[in-house]
Design a protein around this motif. Structure first.
Motif, PDB file in Angstrom:
ATOM      1  N   VAL A   1     -31.988  38.277  -8.670  1.00 59.63           N
ATOM      2  CA  VAL A   1     -31.492  36.912  -8.505  1.00 59.63           C
ATOM      3  C   VAL A   1     -29.972  36.932  -8.573  1.00 59.63           C
ATOM      4  CG1 VAL A   1     -31.448  34.594  -9.514  1.00 59.63           C
ATOM      5  CG2 VAL A   1     -33.572  35.909  -9.530  1.00 59.63           C
ATOM      6  N   LYS A   2     -29.329  36.121  -7.741  1.00 63.85           N
ATOM      7  CA  LYS A   2     -27.874  36.009  -7.752  1.00 63.85           C
ATOM      8  C   LYS A   2     -27.469  34.661  -8.328  1.00 63.85           C
ATOM      9  CE  LYS A   2     -23.779  36.258  -4.759  1.00 63.85           C
ATOM     10  NZ  LYS A   2     -23.285  36.416  -3.364  1.00 63.85           N
ATOM     11  N   VAL A   3     -26.503  34.692  -9.238  1.00 66.11           N
ATOM     12  CA  VAL A   3     -25.972  33.467  -9.836  1.00 66.11           C
ATOM     13  C   VAL A   3     -24.505  33.358  -9.454  1.00 66.11           C
ATOM     14  CG1 VAL A   3     -25.520  32.192 -11.963  1.00 66.11           C
ATOM     15  CG2 VAL A   3     -27.579  33.613 -11.778  1.00 66.11           C
ATOM     16  N   VAL A   4     -24.136  32.227  -8.870  1.00 69.28           N
ATOM     17  CA  VAL A   4     -22.751  31.966  -8.472  1.00 69.28           C
ATOM     18  C   VAL A   4     -22.246  30.776  -9.287  1.00 69.28           C
ATOM     19  CG1 VAL A   4     -21.181  31.409  -6.580  1.00 69.28           C
ATOM     20  CG2 VAL A   4     -23.213  32.813  -6.148  1.00 69.28           C
ATOM     21  N   ALA A   5     -21.291  31.028 -10.168  1.00 74.02           N
ATOM     22  CA  ALA A   5     -20.790  29.984 -11.060  1.00 74.02           C
ATOM     23  C   ALA A   5     -19.767  29.109 -10.343  1.00 74.02           C
ATOM     24  CB  ALA A   5     -20.162  30.619 -12.301  1.00 74.02           C
ATOM     25  N   ARG A   6     -19.892  27.799 -10.534  1.00 72.81           N
ATOM     26  CA  ARG A   6     -18.944  26.834  -9.987  1.00 72.81           C
ATOM     27  C   ARG A   6     -18.527  25.854 -11.079  1.00 72.81           C
ATOM     28  NH1 ARG A   6     -18.796  26.597  -4.319  1.00 72.81           N
ATOM     29  NH2 ARG A   6     -20.366  27.900  -3.282  1.00 72.81           N
ATOM     30  N   ASP A   7     -17.365  25.258 -10.909  1.00 75.06           N
ATOM     31  CA  ASP A   7     -16.905  24.287 -11.898  1.00 75.06           C
ATOM     32  C   ASP A   7     -17.335  22.883 -11.486  1.00 75.06           C
ATOM     33  OD1 ASP A   7     -15.147  23.402  -9.924  1.00 75.06           O
ATOM     34  OD2 ASP A   7     -13.436  24.496 -10.738  1.00 75.06           O
TER      35      ASP A   7
ATOM     36  N   GLY B   1     -17.080  35.548 -11.435  1.00 77.53           N
ATOM     37  CA  GLY B   1     -17.858  34.329 -11.251  1.00 77.53           C
ATOM     38  C   GLY B   1     -19.225  34.567 -10.661  1.00 77.53           C
ATOM     39  N   ASN B   2     -19.509  35.811 -10.242  1.00 76.08           N
ATOM     40  CA  ASN B   2     -20.816  36.167  -9.704  1.00 76.08           C
ATOM     41  C   ASN B   2     -21.593  36.998 -10.724  1.00 76.08           C
ATOM     42  OD1 ASN B   2     -20.445  34.976  -7.109  1.00 76.08           O
ATOM     43  ND2 ASN B   2     -19.162  36.718  -6.526  1.00 76.08           N
ATOM     44  N   TYR B   3     -22.895  36.760 -10.771  1.00 70.38           N
ATOM     45  CA  TYR B   3     -23.768  37.451 -11.720  1.00 70.38           C
ATOM     46  C   TYR B   3     -25.029  37.889 -10.992  1.00 70.38           C
ATOM     47  CZ  TYR B   3     -20.807  34.960 -15.067  1.00 70.38           C
ATOM     48  OH  TYR B   3     -19.733  34.462 -15.771  1.00 70.38           O
ATOM     49  N   THR B   4     -25.522  39.062 -11.350  1.00 75.55           N
ATOM     50  CA  THR B   4     -26.798  39.539 -10.834  1.00 75.55           C
ATOM     51  C   THR B   4     -27.796  39.602 -11.983  1.00 75.55           C
ATOM     52  OG1 THR B   4     -25.730  40.859  -9.099  1.00 75.55           O
ATOM     53  CG2 THR B   4     -28.002  41.418  -9.674  1.00 75.55           C
ATOM     54  N   VAL B   5     -28.962  39.020 -11.775  1.00 81.22           N
ATOM     55  CA  VAL B   5     -30.023  39.032 -12.781  1.00 81.22           C
ATOM     56  C   VAL B   5     -31.206  39.793 -12.216  1.00 81.22           C
ATOM     57  CG1 VAL B   5     -31.470  37.649 -14.306  1.00 81.22           C
ATOM     58  CG2 VAL B   5     -29.243  36.763 -13.572  1.00 81.22           C
ATOM     59  N   GLN B   6     -31.683  40.782 -12.963  1.00 82.10           N
ATOM     60  CA  GLN B   6     -32.829  41.579 -12.530  1.00 82.10           C
ATOM     61  C   GLN B   6     -33.987  41.404 -13.508  1.00 82.10           C
ATOM     62  OE1 GLN B   6     -30.513  45.345 -12.202  1.00 82.10           O
ATOM     63  NE2 GLN B   6     -31.421  45.458 -10.159  1.00 82.10           N
ATOM     64  N   PHE B   7     -35.168  41.215 -12.938  1.00 81.75           N
ATOM     65  CA  PHE B   7     -36.381  41.046 -13.729  1.00 81.75           C
ATOM     66  C   PHE B   7     -37.366  42.155 -13.386  1.00 81.75           C
ATOM     67  CE2 PHE B   7     -34.684  36.759 -13.112  1.00 81.75           C
ATOM     68  CZ  PHE B   7     -34.686  36.254 -14.408  1.00 81.75           C
TER      69      PHE B   7
ATOM     70  N   LYS C   1     -15.905  29.949  -9.434  1.00 81.18           N
ATOM     71  CA  LYS C   1     -15.205  30.552 -10.572  1.00 81.18           C
ATOM     72  C   LYS C   1     -14.645  31.906 -10.121  1.00 81.18           C
ATOM     73  CE  LYS C   1     -15.234  29.689 -14.532  1.00 81.18           C
ATOM     74  NZ  LYS C   1     -16.208  29.588 -15.593  1.00 81.18           N
ATOM     75  N   THR C   2     -13.492  32.258 -10.665  1.00 88.43           N
ATOM     76  CA  THR C   2     -12.862  33.531 -10.292  1.00 88.43           C
ATOM     77  C   THR C   2     -12.898  34.546 -11.420  1.00 88.43           C
ATOM     78  OG1 THR C   2     -10.694  32.664 -10.955  1.00 88.43           O
ATOM     79  CG2 THR C   2     -11.337  32.396  -8.636  1.00 88.43           C
ATOM     80  N   TYR C   3     -13.493  34.187 -12.549  1.00 84.68           N
ATOM     81  CA  TYR C   3     -13.600  35.110 -13.678  1.00 84.68           C
ATOM     82  C   TYR C   3     -14.964  34.938 -14.331  1.00 84.68           C
ATOM     83  CZ  TYR C   3     -12.119  30.789 -16.055  1.00 84.68           C
ATOM     84  OH  TYR C   3     -12.009  29.492 -16.489  1.00 84.68           O
ATOM     85  N   GLY C   4     -15.353  35.939 -15.107  1.00 83.07           N
ATOM     86  CA  GLY C   4     -16.684  35.937 -15.706  1.00 83.07           C
ATOM     87  C   GLY C   4     -16.665  35.552 -17.175  1.00 83.07           C
TER      88      GLY C   4
END
Length: 468
Positions: free
Chosen positions: A97-103, A141-147, A109-112
């Motif tokens: 799953v890809k998570v893209v953070a926004r304000d 600002g991007n995250y990868t989630v693996q299950f 977002k440009t930082y984690g």
């Protein structure tokens, strides 16, 4: 009341500090001391060879140095997208799953540094199956989630924004501040009935001059407890202590603007997953847990992070976890003395054993909040529970003399093959600087190293942090 309410919120939030800093800590979350060794390799067995194992990231992102409230991750606009949604998934595969953070203004977002909690749950409630996801922070600002897909059936993805990175930064900053909780102790004279309520501190307080200080610290246990000395009574007149949230320093450490980050929608908010429909997991030829080698109890050998919950039972992906019934528990604890020492988590364990074995307490310890002894003469089993020493975050007054350091208890234990010691302490240290808990555990480790040579065969279990 406002101060108490503020501190209640902060106390709940600071529990996350333990989770956020567990990676820094030189201890396993749960380990059997006499089996612990260094650098165990993964066990090769059929389950492991067929699973596409996920390796959690080692490196951490550096948090943004400035608090940019207008760029705080906003859960409503943060995107969660299931990659390869239409492919055929089987048990043992990895779902990504890809998570893209926004304000709040929908800007990327440009930082984690955001703290996400990811879970996979069974759509069939009768299975009561769930498993954790591994979150990789790409620091932009991007995250990868693996299950890992451990069970068959429809599964749903649950991803929660626990804290945005800005809140994490505040927690880490406040976490380093000592003596932010308010403690009090009563000093009294039974003959004159004089008594004084004095403020106490869990770390050294340089602003308190030596002549105004009652120092109850014990360097051998790395325990610190210092109180303001009463005017007309000696330090030995101390009787009771408690935690008082009304005299905490939290309000001075966190601004009103910062406190907004610890409220909805920024606190523990579920993100919307796209697409919403559950994912079907088909059966494969993976071996069942019953065909795996027995778990040894060592966290590395047993793959503590590889597996899932099925009901109230943990099913490891690399070994067969033995589940004891009541009769097996009774036989296992026959002729054993079990010392349970630590916080309220270990107290709940003692209460569970009291019902299962069962155990019978004498009147002297039945109502004690810090010390209980339960015995079963039929099985020759004794279970002894004791709360760890200060700091203790309890509003009710407790007898100061009832508390003892775990180090002293271990040093006084004879030990041997029929002695089991289980230690768990973390919850009452979450608001303390990490070094306070770390140094306390260092002292306990020293006591364990003194115990094992003089009493070979003693089983020592140490639990730090949460396990679920």
């Amino acid at each position: 009341m406002a101060s108490a309410r503020l501190y209640t919120v902060f106390t709940m939030l600071t529990a996350a500090v333990v989770i956020l800093t567990t990676w820094m800590f030189p201890y396993e979350r749960f380990m059997i001391w006499d089996q612990y060794s260094s650098d165990h390799q993964d066990i090769l067995n059929p389950m492991v060879s067929k699973l596409r194992l996920i390796q959690p990231p080692v490196e951490r992102c550096l948090l943004n140095q400035s608090l940019l409230f207008d760029q705080t991750t906003y859960p409503t606009y943060t995107e969660v997208v299931v990659l390869n949604r239409d492919r055929l998934y089987r048990q043992g595969d990895v779902l990504t799953v890809k998570v893209v953070a926004r304000d709040k203004k929908r800007r990327l977002k440009t930082y984690g540094g955001d703290f996400f909690r990811a879970r996979l749950v069974s759509s069939d409630r009768s299975l009561q199956a769930s498993g954790a996801g591994h979150v990789t922070d790409h620091c932009n600002g991007n995250y990868t989630v693996q299950f890992q897909l451990y069970w068959v059936g429809n599964v749903s993805i649950k991803i929660q924004l626990v804290h945005p990175s800005e809140a994490v930064k505040i927690l880490q900053s406040v976490g380093h501040v000592p003596n932010k909780r308010g403690f009090q102790c009563i000093f009294g004279n039974l003959e004159t009935k004089d008594h004084y309520t004095q403020q106490c501190f869990s770390s050294n307080n340089p602003s308190l001059p030596p002549h105004r200080k009652c120092d109850f610290s014990k360097p051998e246990a790395n325990g610190t407890w210092i109180c303001e000395k009463p005017e007309k009574l000696p330090c030995s007149a101390i009787t009771k202590c408690r935690w008082n949230p009304d005299i905490s320093r939290v309000r001075a450490l966190v601004s009103q603007e910062e406190m907004k980050l610890f409220q909805k929608p920024y606190l523990e908010t579920e993100l919307e997953v796209n697409p919403k429909q559950p994912i079907r997991v088909l059966e494969t030829d993976l071996p069942t847990p019953e065909h795996l080698p027995a778990c040894t109890g060592n966290t590395r050998e047993s793959g503590a992070s590889l597996g899932h919950w099925s009901g109230k039972v943990w099913k490891s992906a690399v070994c067969n976890v033995r589940v004891f019934n009541k009769e097996e528990i009774q036989r296992c604890l026959a002729n054993k003395t079990v010392y349970l020492q630590g916080d309220s988590t270990i107290r709940q364990w003692s209460e569970h054993l009291q019902n299962v074995v069962p155990l019978y307490s004498d009147n002297r310890t039945t109502n004690s909040p810090v010390f209980r002894v339960g015995n079963n003469n039929q099985w020759n089993t004794s279970v002894r529970y004791r709360f760890h020493n200060v700091p203790v975050q309890v509003k009710a007054w407790f007898n100061f003399q009832d508390f003892r350091y775990i180090v002293d208890e271990i040093d006084a234990t004879h030990g041997g093959p029929n002695t089991v010691i289980v230690l768990s302490l973390w919850a009452h240290f979450t608001a303390e600087p990490l070094d306070v808990l770390r140094s306390r555990l260092y002292a306990i480790r020293g006591a364990i190293h003194r115990l094992l040579p003089r009493s070979p065969g003693t089983r020592v279990f140490v639990r730090t942090g949460t396990t679920r």
